[in-house]
Design a protein around this motif. Structure first.
Motif, short mmCIF file in Angstrom:
data_model
loop_
_atom_site.label_atom_id
_atom_site.label_comp_id
_atom_site.label_asym_id
_atom_site.label_seq_id
_atom_site.Cartn_x
_atom_site.Cartn_y
_atom_site.Cartn_z
N TRP A 383 7.24 -9.07 62.79
CA TRP A 383 8.40 -9.24 61.92
C TRP A 383 9.60 -8.45 62.41
CZ3 TRP A 383 8.51 -13.32 59.27
CH2 TRP A 383 7.34 -13.86 58.73
N PHE A 384 9.35 -7.33 63.06
CA PHE A 384 10.48 -6.60 63.64
C PHE A 384 11.14 -7.43 64.73
CE2 PHE A 384 12.49 -3.80 66.73
CZ PHE A 384 13.30 -3.03 65.90
N LYS A 385 10.32 -8.06 65.56
CA LYS A 385 10.85 -8.92 66.62
C LYS A 385 11.62 -10.09 66.04
CE LYS A 385 9.41 -11.56 70.70
NZ LYS A 385 8.25 -12.00 71.51
N GLU A 386 11.11 -10.68 64.94
CA GLU A 386 11.76 -11.82 64.31
C GLU A 386 13.15 -11.46 63.78
OE1 GLU A 386 10.77 -15.24 63.52
OE2 GLU A 386 9.66 -14.76 65.35
N TYR A 387 13.30 -10.22 63.29
CA TYR A 387 14.56 -9.84 62.63
C TYR A 387 15.33 -8.78 63.38
CZ TYR A 387 13.39 -12.58 58.51
OH TYR A 387 13.11 -13.62 57.65
N ALA A 388 14.93 -8.48 64.62
CA ALA A 388 15.62 -7.43 65.39
C ALA A 388 17.09 -7.74 65.58
CB ALA A 388 14.93 -7.24 66.74
N ALA A 389 17.42 -9.02 65.76
CA ALA A 389 18.81 -9.42 65.99
C ALA A 389 19.69 -9.15 64.77
CB ALA A 389 18.88 -10.89 66.36
N LEU A 390 19.08 -8.93 63.60
CA LEU A 390 19.84 -8.57 62.40
C LEU A 390 19.68 -7.09 62.07
CD1 LEU A 390 18.86 -11.63 60.18
CD2 LEU A 390 21.05 -11.25 61.28
N LEU A 391 18.49 -6.55 62.28
CA LEU A 391 18.22 -5.15 61.94
C LEU A 391 19.06 -4.19 62.78
CD1 LEU A 391 14.34 -5.37 61.60
CD2 LEU A 391 15.92 -4.71 59.76
#
Length: 441
Positions: A383-391
């Motif tokens: 999930w971190f990889k999925e949302y890294a571009a926003l996080l």
């Protein structure tokens, strides 16, 4: 209709501004009032009686202000404020707030500040009902604030002008706020939703913290984005609405955090409840009592559920112990104090986000490894990889560094190019994604 909608961006706002600029300055308050009523009608989602309720309250409060003008009648003020409080309480409590008109909390707080300012002699009651209606019903701020100082608002309603620079800066703010809402808040919210989809009882401790971070970002960029858009729309019409967020996540105490978060609401509570009760002028014990009263009202303003009182209680506890002794320790380390703030704020968002007590306790248990395995590197990593571009850009924006950089380029062609690209990217996502209304709305 909301600010982040095609209807507002391409139809309502351009047509309204065209009419607003065509009319002479002495008639622009009339245009603003008419446009605000029309906007509110569109924003009411078919509950057009909301417009009638708002108009009736405006007329009644206009008359109440005139009866207070030049008179130091505390009893009369108390009666008026009690009526406003009863209206808000009824609207929130009746069928769980189902019939609460959009923005009524902000509207009634704005009216309250206006009446109190007249009683205190800070300003004269507005005799022109059109100008008064414009002050309290102005569409950029009516649904979610910001709350404005009545003295400054009255002055701007009487004397304002719109320059090319105002329009340019307002348009920039509108686009930047829209980007915060559409490109970050709307999309990062999916991370928080995943924790409910998986089930709070099944998530790992690392993912519980990650998803809660997603919720914190969604809430921040959603409301921050709205506030920046409101400032932008107001600026395009010659109004300078106050800044509502001041990089709260770089704060070094909970007290400082809530001086930087929803600034206009904090000032309202300070000026209309905390200071009139004595503030910190009557000793430590009364200061604590006053803080507890303010935070109780803050919790109730956000909602009538016990979870909001718990949220307010957590914050009140830390504000009080900071005043008693903790602030001296926090001042010794710029790093530890900021880690402390982020930890406590994330913890406080749990009752704010989850109204069901059993689910709330389950989620809190998972945050601290109660009731099962603590770690699941695969779940967190995925999930971190999925949302890294926003996080990653979200965290960077929370530091306030991009805001400082923008200040240096806002008058350049580069800033306009960035806004041009952001605008059309936002339009693409608005057209292709499902509507995500502002959370405070």
């Amino acid at each position: 209709m909301q600010f982040n909608s095609i209807e507002f961006i391409f139809y309502f706002l351009p047509l309204f501004l065209a009419v607003y600029y065509i009319f002479p300055a002495n008639l622009r308050s009339t245009v603003m009032l008419g446009g605000s009523l029309l906007f509110y009608a569109f924003a009411s989602s078919g509950n057009y009686w909301w417009v009638a309720v708002l108009a009736l309250c405006t007329v009644l409060c206009y008359g109440a202000a005139l009866t207070l003008h030049g008179k130091r009648k505390g009893i009369l003020l108390a009666v008026y404020l009690s009526i406003l409080a009863l209206i808000l309480a009824f609207a929130k409590l009746y069928q769980g707030g189902r019939y609460l008109p959009a923005g009524m909390s902000f509207y009634l707080f704005q009216v309250t500040a206006y009446l109190v300012s007249i009683y205190q002699g800070k300003l004269e009651a507005e005799k022109n009902i059109i100008r008064y209606g414009t002050q309290v019903m102005m569409f950029p701020k009516i649904t979610s604030g910001p709350l404005c100082d009545p003295v400054q608002l009255q002055q701007q309603t009487k004397e304002r002008s719109v320059t090319a620079k105002d329009f340019h800066r307002g348009l920039q703010l509108l686009i930047l706020g829209m980007a915060l809402k559409v490109l970050i808040a709307n999309r990062i919210g999916g991370l928080w939703n995943q924790s409910a989809v998986i089930g709070y009882e099944s998530i790992s401790t690392p993912f519980a913290w990650l998803s809660l971070t997603g919720y914190a970002m969604k809430l921040y960029f959603d409301f921050f984005g709205y506030s920046v858009m409101a400032m932008g729309v107001g600026r395009m019409m010659g109004f300078h609405l106050p800044k509502n967020f001041d990089d709260p996540y770089i704060s070094r105490s909970i007290s400082e955090f809530y001086r930087r978060w929803h600034v206009s609401l904090g000032l309202w509570f300070r000026n209309n409840i905390y200071i009139p009760m004595g503030g910190n002028r009557k000793g430590t014990l009364m200061t604590i009592v006053n803080l507890l009263v303010v935070w109780t009202f803050t919790g109730l303003w956000h909602g009538v559920g016990g979870n909001y009182l718990l949220w307010a209680g957590i914050l009140a506890f830390f504000v009080i112990i900071e005043r008693l002794f903790l602030r001296k320790l926090l001042d010794k380390s710029q790093v530890l104090s900021r880690i402390y703030v982020v930890f406590i704020i994330l913890l406080s968002w749990v009752p704010f986000a989850i109204g069901d007590w059993n689910l709330m306790l389950t989620f809190l248990g998972r945050m601290f490894g109660v009731g099962g395995a603590i770690g699941n590197a695969g779940e967190f990593g995925y999930w971190f990889k999925e949302y890294a571009a926003l996080l990653i850009p979200g965290v960077l924006l929370m530091t306030g560094i991009p805001g400082k950089l923008w200040y240096w380029i806002e008058d350049s062609w580069l800033a306009d190019l960035i806004c041009f690209v952001l605008f059309w990217v936002c339009v693409y996502f608005i057209c292709t994604a499902s509507q995500d209304p502002f959370m405070y709305f």
